[in-house]
Motif scaffolding. Structure first.
Motif, mmCIF file in Angstrom:
data_model
loop_
_atom_site.group_PDB
_atom_site.id
_atom_site.type_symbol
_atom_site.label_atom_id
_atom_site.label_comp_id
_atom_site.label_asym_id
_atom_site.label_seq_id
_atom_site.Cartn_x
_atom_site.Cartn_y
_atom_site.Cartn_z
ATOM 1 N N LEU A 247 14.071 -8.846 2.883
ATOM 2 C CA LEU A 247 14.438 -10.150 2.322
ATOM 3 C C LEU A 247 15.853 -10.545 2.750
ATOM 4 O O LEU A 247 16.091 -11.681 3.177
ATOM 5 C CB LEU A 247 14.336 -10.106 0.796
ATOM 6 C CG LEU A 247 14.709 -11.394 0.054
ATOM 7 C CD1 LEU A 247 13.789 -12.540 0.481
ATOM 8 C CD2 LEU A 247 14.636 -11.182 -1.457
ATOM 9 N N VAL A 248 16.787 -9.599 2.655
ATOM 10 C CA VAL A 248 18.166 -9.873 3.075
ATOM 11 C C VAL A 248 18.213 -10.210 4.564
ATOM 12 O O VAL A 248 18.865 -11.176 4.980
ATOM 13 C CB VAL A 248 19.069 -8.655 2.766
ATOM 14 C CG1 VAL A 248 20.456 -8.835 3.380
ATOM 15 C CG2 VAL A 248 19.187 -8.437 1.261
ATOM 16 N N THR A 249 17.504 -9.422 5.370
ATOM 17 C CA THR A 249 17.485 -9.651 6.818
ATOM 18 C C THR A 249 16.884 -11.009 7.145
ATOM 19 O O THR A 249 17.408 -11.747 7.992
ATOM 20 C CB THR A 249 16.676 -8.541 7.520
ATOM 21 O OG1 THR A 249 17.219 -7.267 7.171
ATOM 22 C CG2 THR A 249 16.721 -8.703 9.030
ATOM 23 N N PHE A 250 15.791 -11.354 6.471
ATOM 24 C CA PHE A 250 15.137 -12.634 6.724
ATOM 25 C C PHE A 250 16.062 -13.800 6.405
ATOM 26 O O PHE A 250 16.215 -14.727 7.220
ATOM 27 C CB PHE A 250 13.862 -12.745 5.886
ATOM 28 C CG PHE A 250 13.180 -14.080 5.994
ATOM 29 C CD1 PHE A 250 12.461 -14.409 7.135
ATOM 30 C CD2 PHE A 250 13.263 -15.004 4.966
ATOM 31 C CE1 PHE A 250 11.839 -15.651 7.260
ATOM 32 C CE2 PHE A 250 12.647 -16.241 5.077
ATOM 33 C CZ PHE A 250 11.941 -16.571 6.221
ATOM 34 N N VAL A 251 16.692 -13.761 5.249
ATOM 35 C CA VAL A 251 17.573 -14.872 4.833
ATOM 36 C C VAL A 251 18.752 -15.006 5.801
ATOM 37 O O VAL A 251 19.099 -16.113 6.237
ATOM 38 C CB VAL A 251 18.066 -14.659 3.389
ATOM 39 C CG1 VAL A 251 19.145 -15.676 3.030
ATOM 40 C CG2 VAL A 251 16.907 -14.762 2.410
ATOM 41 N N TYR A 252 19.353 -13.884 6.156
ATOM 42 C CA TYR A 252 20.536 -13.942 7.024
ATOM 43 C C TYR A 252 20.178 -14.439 8.424
ATOM 44 O O TYR A 252 20.834 -15.341 8.962
ATOM 45 C CB TYR A 252 21.185 -12.564 7.116
ATOM 46 C CG TYR A 252 22.513 -12.599 7.853
ATOM 47 C CD1 TYR A 252 23.703 -12.783 7.168
ATOM 48 C CD2 TYR A 252 22.569 -12.465 9.247
ATOM 49 C CE1 TYR A 252 24.919 -12.844 7.838
ATOM 50 C CE2 TYR A 252 23.776 -12.524 9.920
ATOM 51 C CZ TYR A 252 24.945 -12.711 9.218
ATOM 52 O OH TYR A 252 26.142 -12.780 9.880
ATOM 53 N N LEU A 253 19.129 -13.859 9.026
ATOM 54 C CA LEU A 253 18.765 -14.258 10.384
ATOM 55 C C LEU A 253 18.199 -15.671 10.426
ATOM 56 O O LEU A 253 18.376 -16.391 11.418
ATOM 57 C CB LEU A 253 17.775 -13.268 10.979
ATOM 58 C CG LEU A 253 18.291 -11.836 11.193
ATOM 59 C CD1 LEU A 253 17.257 -11.003 11.941
ATOM 60 C CD2 LEU A 253 19.616 -11.832 11.950
ATOM 61 N N LEU A 254 17.526 -16.088 9.358
ATOM 62 C CA LEU A 254 17.052 -17.468 9.290
ATOM 63 C C LEU A 254 18.234 -18.430 9.272
ATOM 64 O O LEU A 254 18.220 -19.459 9.980
ATOM 65 C CB LEU A 254 16.186 -17.666 8.049
ATOM 66 C CG LEU A 254 15.612 -19.082 7.839
ATOM 67 C CD1 LEU A 254 14.660 -19.436 8.983
ATOM 68 C CD2 LEU A 254 14.889 -19.177 6.493
ATOM 69 N N LEU A 275 14.553 -17.062 17.727
ATOM 70 C CA LEU A 275 14.883 -16.142 16.640
ATOM 71 C C LEU A 275 14.054 -16.444 15.395
ATOM 72 O O LEU A 275 13.481 -15.527 14.777
ATOM 73 C CB LEU A 275 16.376 -16.242 16.318
ATOM 74 C CG LEU A 275 16.882 -15.416 15.136
ATOM 75 C CD1 LEU A 275 16.659 -13.922 15.380
ATOM 76 C CD2 LEU A 275 18.363 -15.691 14.880
ATOM 77 N N ILE A 276 13.949 -17.705 15.034
ATOM 78 C CA ILE A 276 13.214 -18.079 13.824
ATOM 79 C C ILE A 276 11.724 -17.777 13.969
ATOM 80 O O ILE A 276 11.087 -17.234 13.050
ATOM 81 C CB ILE A 276 13.444 -19.572 13.505
ATOM 82 C CG1 ILE A 276 14.900 -19.792 13.069
ATOM 83 C CG2 ILE A 276 12.494 -20.041 12.405
ATOM 84 C CD1 ILE A 276 15.272 -21.252 12.911
ATOM 85 N N LEU A 277 11.146 -18.094 15.117
ATOM 86 C CA LEU A 277 9.715 -17.864 15.330
ATOM 87 C C LEU A 277 9.375 -16.372 15.277
ATOM 88 O O LEU A 277 8.404 -15.963 14.621
ATOM 89 C CB LEU A 277 9.280 -18.457 16.665
ATOM 90 C CG LEU A 277 9.220 -19.987 16.733
ATOM 91 C CD1 LEU A 277 8.904 -20.440 18.151
ATOM 92 C CD2 LEU A 277 8.185 -20.534 15.760
ATOM 93 N N VAL A 278 10.168 -15.551 15.962
ATOM 94 C CA VAL A 278 9.900 -14.107 15.970
ATOM 95 C C VAL A 278 10.164 -13.511 14.590
ATOM 96 O O VAL A 278 9.442 -12.605 14.144
ATOM 97 C CB VAL A 278 10.748 -13.413 17.054
ATOM 98 C CG1 VAL A 278 10.549 -11.898 17.007
ATOM 99 C CG2 VAL A 278 10.367 -13.934 18.429
#
Length: 329
Positions: A247-254, A275-278
């Motif tokens: 969850l943390v990784t998703f929010v930050y990279l998004l 980045l968003i698609l992958v």
């Protein structure tokens, strides 16, 4: 040199996928010795050799499918190691200014350490910290090869961005977060905790009453770590922490991807979209692993897409570093 590095890079991806397949099919000890298999360079096939193998290792009789999974992974990994040493030799001879010797030498040292981890994976009977280290080492080799390939390529784009320096810091931190998440996934997998929670988005029952952080990240003494030695609460904790990390990784990279889309740079816009698609694909694969009880193809794809996500982050960071230099130039 560029073709040799590209070939090695593609082979490194194959090795990571094969390693994931070997681990997920419980074939990590398909050959109980190293570097051969039951004392042979190839998996014993004749009845005499099979009988001799079973006599030599009575506690682990030969399972041909698992043994071949393990040995094919070793063959590919060994070939990759030879290619990397060839790159280092070529770099030393050619002395290309785009390829300082530091990176090839570091990569050679990493390959030697990876070989040692591969040996310890077998001799220490799938000790989780070694299995996780072997996974991280593989991702490290992949990133070094990709960075080497980027250095041999022309720099893409001619944009000058005042915000490039700030975004570069965010990208570096994103690699750190993603690396930690990969390590958490490796630890979860090495301890057979991928199915410790079978509900989504939260774990079943009163999971919060069973959290055991010290136990989850300890290494109990055991003769064999195959199929895990931790209790349920410890494995459940590993799984929950991995989900929280996701969850943390998703929010930050998004957020990073959206930030790149807002820059006045076609190159960075493309990077942000990729980045968003992958990232979304990786999240969907992770959810599918839980909902569908870890199907092999999806679990292997989860490892592959994690590698793709890491390569995208390395590419973004590399390109931003050059944009920063241009902006300050």
């Amino acid at each position: 040199m560029r073709k040799l590095v590209l070939c090695s890079l593609l082979l490194a991806v194959v090795v990571i996928v094969l390693g994931a397949y070997t681990r997920l099919t419980d074939a990590g000890l398909g050959c109980p010795d190293w570097p051969g298999c039951y004392g042979e360079l190839f998996v014993p096939a004749s009845s005499d050799k099979v009988a001799a193998a079973n006599q030599a290792f009575p506690d682990r009789p030969l399972e041909a499918s698992k043994a071949w999974s393990e040995m094919i992974h070793r063959y590919f990994a060994g070939t990759l190691g030879l290619l990397i040493f060839a790159i280092a030799i070529r770099a030393a001879v050619r002395r290309d200014p785009r390829m300082p010797m530091g990176l090839p030498l570091f990569l050679c040292a990493l390959v030697v350490f990876q070989a040692a981890l591969g040996m310890w994976t077998v001799t220490l009977n799938l000790l989780p910290v070694v299995v996780m280290g072997h996974l991280l080492g593989g991702f490290g080799v992949l990133c070094c090869l990709f960075l080497m390939y980027l250095r041999l390529q022309p720099v893409m784009g001619q944009d000058k961005l005042k915000s490039a320096r700030r975004m570069l810091g965010f990208a570096f931190f994103g690699i750190l977060i993603l690396g930690c998440q990969i390590a958490l996934g490796g630890w979860t997998s090495a301890n057979y905790a991928a199915l410790a929670c079978t509900n989504f988005p939260v774990c079943e029952g009163q999971w919060w009453t069973q959290i055991d952080m010290p136990g989850a990240y300890s290494v109990p003494v055991a003769d064999n770590y195959e199929f895990g030695v931790h209790g349920y609460s410890e494995r459940m904790t590993m799984h929950i922490v991995h989900r929280a990390g996701a969850l943390v990784t998703f929010v930050y990279l998004l957020a990073l991807g959206i930030g790149l889309l807002r820059l006045q740079s076609k190159l960075m816009n493309t990077a942000g979209a990729a980045l968003i698609l992958v990232l979304i694909a990786q999240v969907m694969l992770g959810i599918s692993n839980v909902v569908m009880s870890l199907p092999l193809t999806i679990a292997v794809a989860h490892n592959f897409v994690a590698a793709c996500l890491l390569l995208i982050m390395v590419w973004i960071t590399y390109q931003l570093s050059h944009l920063k230099e241009k902006a300050h130039g």
